[in-house]
Structure formats: structure tokens, C-alpha cells
Design an enzyme around this catalytic site. Structure first.
Site, short mmCIF file in Angstrom:
data_model
loop_
_atom_site.label_atom_id
_atom_site.label_comp_id
_atom_site.label_asym_id
_atom_site.label_seq_id
_atom_site.Cartn_x
_atom_site.Cartn_y
_atom_site.Cartn_z
CG ASP A 60 66.83 39.15 40.99
OD1 ASP A 60 66.28 39.00 42.11
OD2 ASP A 60 66.81 38.30 40.09
NE ARG A 104 63.17 31.29 41.09
CZ ARG A 104 63.80 31.15 42.23
NH1 ARG A 104 64.34 29.95 42.55
NH2 ARG A 104 63.96 32.13 43.07
N GLY A 105 66.01 32.84 39.60
CA GLY A 105 67.03 33.16 40.60
C GLY A 105 68.25 33.64 39.84
CB ALA A 106 70.18 36.80 40.07
NE ARG A 124 62.91 36.52 34.91
CZ ARG A 124 62.66 36.20 36.18
NH1 ARG A 124 63.13 35.06 36.66
NH2 ARG A 124 61.96 36.99 36.97
CE LYS A 178 60.23 37.21 42.30
NZ LYS A 178 59.64 37.30 40.93
O1 MRU Z 1 61.71 36.02 39.66
P1 MRU Z 1 62.75 35.19 40.33
O2 MRU Z 1 62.22 33.97 40.98
O3 MRU Z 1 63.91 34.91 39.38
O4 MRU Z 1 63.32 36.11 41.47
C1 MRU Z 1 64.34 35.60 42.26
C2 MRU Z 1 64.76 36.50 43.34
O5 MRU Z 1 64.30 37.60 43.48
C3 MRU Z 1 65.88 36.00 44.19
O6 MRU Z 1 65.75 36.47 45.50
C4 MRU Z 1 67.20 36.50 43.61
O7 MRU Z 1 67.31 36.17 42.26
C5 MRU Z 1 68.36 35.97 44.36
S1 MRU Z 1 68.63 34.27 44.05
C6 MRU Z 1 70.01 33.79 44.90
#
Ligand code: MRU
Length: 366
Positions: free
Chosen positions: A253, A62-64, A105, A264
């Protein structure tokens, strides 16, 4: 950790762990199963694009930016499986794989961005039957991975310059090495400040719905020896009112071209609190997170996840049976609450039009 499971190629993350890596034979993805952290460091070995898509949907990775890289690597596996096909059928298979990945996603724009890059390459190389198309996709995946780590380091340097020595930074969710190719965006800023010799401490939240701050940010920073304290989401205002927070730094994201930022769920509330307390609120993200097609935050699709992720914790029901739960995974922080956006290309101070960033004389935004 030296006992990483992929053989024959060095980790591109630059850390002792990686959210995702492609093996040297371009056959398998290795994903650190982030759902198991901090208790267990376990890599899943994935051999098909469908398995990669399921892992993205189910939050193994996870994480963009990490999702984007995983999608590019997923396209490598699709190219392998389609290697014997003629040009038309190959492209059809690659487009179908892209659709499967894109649907997993919807908010993290890096996913669609990476799939688009893979499909452009697939179109260029479609007539070359055989191994070449597969190899080209692998090279692209690795290039995007390396570029993301380099972008995180540049973001870190730019952002770190804004942090005073002795700063306590509040961050929401996890925008670290686990959420990127390596190094991190928001945590990249913290790391770069520490590497520059500044004393920096972190307050980590997002304790619900997914506990990304409590589990992942705390895990990463502890490994680096950077002081981190977990606070639950409801504590941010109290900490700010007590003068405990010098700056907020979060990831993103998707950033609309006016600077509105999806991140998030809970980020928007933190931004409101920061404004109320006169604390700078920074967004750190690579340019691949900017969506120039979205005029404002209202155009950003917000992923809704299963209510069970709210009603249950660690497999245990915590909400009475029969009570509904709502689970938007992201919210949008309006640009007016953002002090600055750090990207690898430079710093932007909203209000802005990201089609014409302040450094545009050096080249047009794409
Ligand atoms: O649901 P997630 O864990 O994928 O959400 C992640 C976030 O909101 C991060 O802050 C975002 O993707 C930035 S990651 C460098």
C-alpha cells in the site's frame, strides 16, 4: 463475464471483470462490489465524487492501485459537476473533491498520488471553461488505468523470473486484478509465471479481518484455472515448516524510500516467518506505491478501521459484547525482511534508497 453493465467502451482491465471502469460518456463509474464476492458479482453505478469516496471508504473497491484509479475517475465526476464554473471556483471545487477522496483511506499512497495528478491537470486547464476540463480529466483517468495494467504486466514478467518451475507461492490479502487496474501485482507475478509455462500453485491467506485472501484471491485464481488453496492466517508458519512454500509474494500500500513496506495487516508476521524459514519474501508494486517523502516505515500513516470489522463476521457478533477490539488495517514490514521489490521499472534489493534505484542512470526517480 460478458454482461458488464457499462456500455460503449471496452473494459480497460483486460479481464472479464473490472474493479472499476468509467463509462464512455464520462458520467458514471462502475465498481465491482468486492464486499459481495465470491457469492455475487454485482456492479455499483456511481454518479458523484462523494459516492466514489464513500465506495472507497466502505471497501466496495480496495487495493492501493485500484483505489488510486477510482480516485482519478472520481475527479472526473467532480470536473463534470464543476464544468460551468470560472477558473477560481473550478479549482476550489476540484481541491475540495481531492480532499474528500484523500481522507477516505490514508495508508494507500496511490490515492494521494492520483489526486495530485488530477489537481496538476486541473490547474493547467482551469481557464478553459466548459467540457474541455472534464474531458481532460477523463483522459487522465483512463491513462492512469492503462498505465497501471501495463505496470502490472511488467512487474509480473520481472517477478516471474524469480519463481522456479513447480513453485508454491504464499500470498497475503489480495493483490490481484481486483486490487489494481487489472492483472495484479503479486498475482501478476503468479499469472506471468503461469503464462510463461511454469507450474505454479498459490497458498492464499488473509482470512481475517477482511478475508481478502479467502474471498478475493481464491475467486480470481479459480477463474484463471490457477491452483489455489486457502489457508487461515495462523497456518502460514506450519506450511513453511513443512516445506510447502517456495516463495512469498505480496503487494504493498506504500513503500518508504528505504524499502519498508506497508501492506495488509498480517504481512509483517508472514515476513518474519519467511525469514525464519529461509524463504524469499518478495514485494510486488507499481512505482505509484513508492512514497519518496517517507524516509522509513515509521512515517507511513496506518489506517485504523472500525472495531466492528473485528468483532463481527458476516453481520454476526463473534466477540463477547463489551469486549474491545483493535483494528489497524495495515502493518509495516521492515526492509531487512524483504528479499526484493519488483516494480515496473526494475527489481530492487533492500537495503536501498529508492531515490537512487539501481537503474538510476536511465533517468532520475520521481
Ligand atoms: O484493505 P485493502 O484490501 O485495500 O488492502 C489491500 C492490500 O493490502 C493489498 O495487498 C495492497 O493494496 C496491494 S494491491 C495490488
Amino acid at each position: 463475464m460478458s454482461d458488464v453493465p457499462w456500455k460503449g467502451s471496452a473494459a480497460l482491465s483486460g479481464a472479464g471483470y473490472s474493479a472499476v471502469e468509467l463509462d464512455a460518456a464520462n458520467e458514471r463509474l462502475f465498481m465491482l462490489d468486492q464486499r459481495r464476492l465470491p457469492g455475487e458479482v454485482q456492479y455499483l453505478e456511481l454518479g458523484t465524487v462523494c459516492a466514489a469516496a464513500a465506495a472507497i471508504r466502505d471497501m466496495v473497491v480496495r487495493g492501493a492501485p485500484a483505489i488510486g484509479i477510482s480516485a482519478a475517475y472520481g475527479m472526473v465526476l467532480a470536473a463534470r459537476d464543476a464544468r460551468a464554473l470560472g477558473a477560481e471556483a473550478y479549482l476550489e471545487a476540484m481541491r475540495a473533491a481531492g480532499e474528500t477522496l484523500r481522507g477516505t483511506r490514508p495508508t494507500a499512497v496511490n490515492l494521494a498520488w492520483a489526486v495530485r495528478r488530477s489537481l496538476v491537470l486541473a490547474e493547467q486547464h482551469a481557464p478553459e471553461r466548459g467540457e474541455a476540463r472534464w474531458r481532460e480529466q477523463a483522459e487522465l483517468g483512463r491513462r492512469l488505468h492503462r498505465e497501471d495494467v501495463a505496470a502490472c504486466r511488467a512487474i509480473g514478467r520481472i517477478g516471474a523470473a524469480r519463481l522456479p518451475d513447480g513453485a508454491t507461492v504464499l500470498t497475503h490479502c489480495n493483490a490481484g486484478a481486483l486490487a489494481t487496474g487489472g492483472y495484479g501485482t503479486a498475482l501478476g507475478v503468479v499469472r506471468a509465471a503461469a503464462e510463461a509455462g511454469k507450474r505454479v500453485r498459490v497458498l492464499a491467506d488473509e482470512t481475517r479481518p477482511y478475508l481478502q485472501g479467502a474471498r478475493l484471491t481464491a475467486w480470481e485464481l479459480q477463474r484463471d484455472g490457477i491452483e489455489v488453496t486457502v489457508v487461515t492466517d495462523g497456518m502460514a508458519g506450519h506450511c513453511m515448516s513443512r516445506g510447502m512454500v517456495a516463495a512469498v509474494v505480496v503487494g504493498a500500500d506504500r513503500i518508504a524510500r528505504n524499502g519498508d513496506t506497508a501492506n495488509k495487516i498480517g504481512t509483517y508476521g508472514v515476513a518474519c516467518l519467511a525469514r525464519h524459514h529461509g524463504i524469499p519474501f518478495y514485494v510486488a508494486a507499481p512505482w505509484s506505491t513508492v512514497d519518496l517523502n517517507a524516509a522509513a516505515g515509521s512515517a507511513i500513516p496506518i489506517e485504523e478501521r472500525a472495531a466492528a470489522e473485528v468483532t463481527h463476521l458476516g453481520g454476526q457478533r463473534i466477540v463477547p459484547e463489551g469486549v474491545a477490539a483493535y483494528h489497524p488495517a495495515f502493518d509495516v514490514t521492515p526492509a531487512e525482511l524483504v528479499t526484493a521489490i519488483f516494480t515496473e521499472r526494475g527489481e530492487i534489493r533492500p537495503p536501498c534508497d529508492l531515490r537512487h534505484p539501481p537503474w538510476a542512470e536511465r533517468g532520475p526517480a520521481t
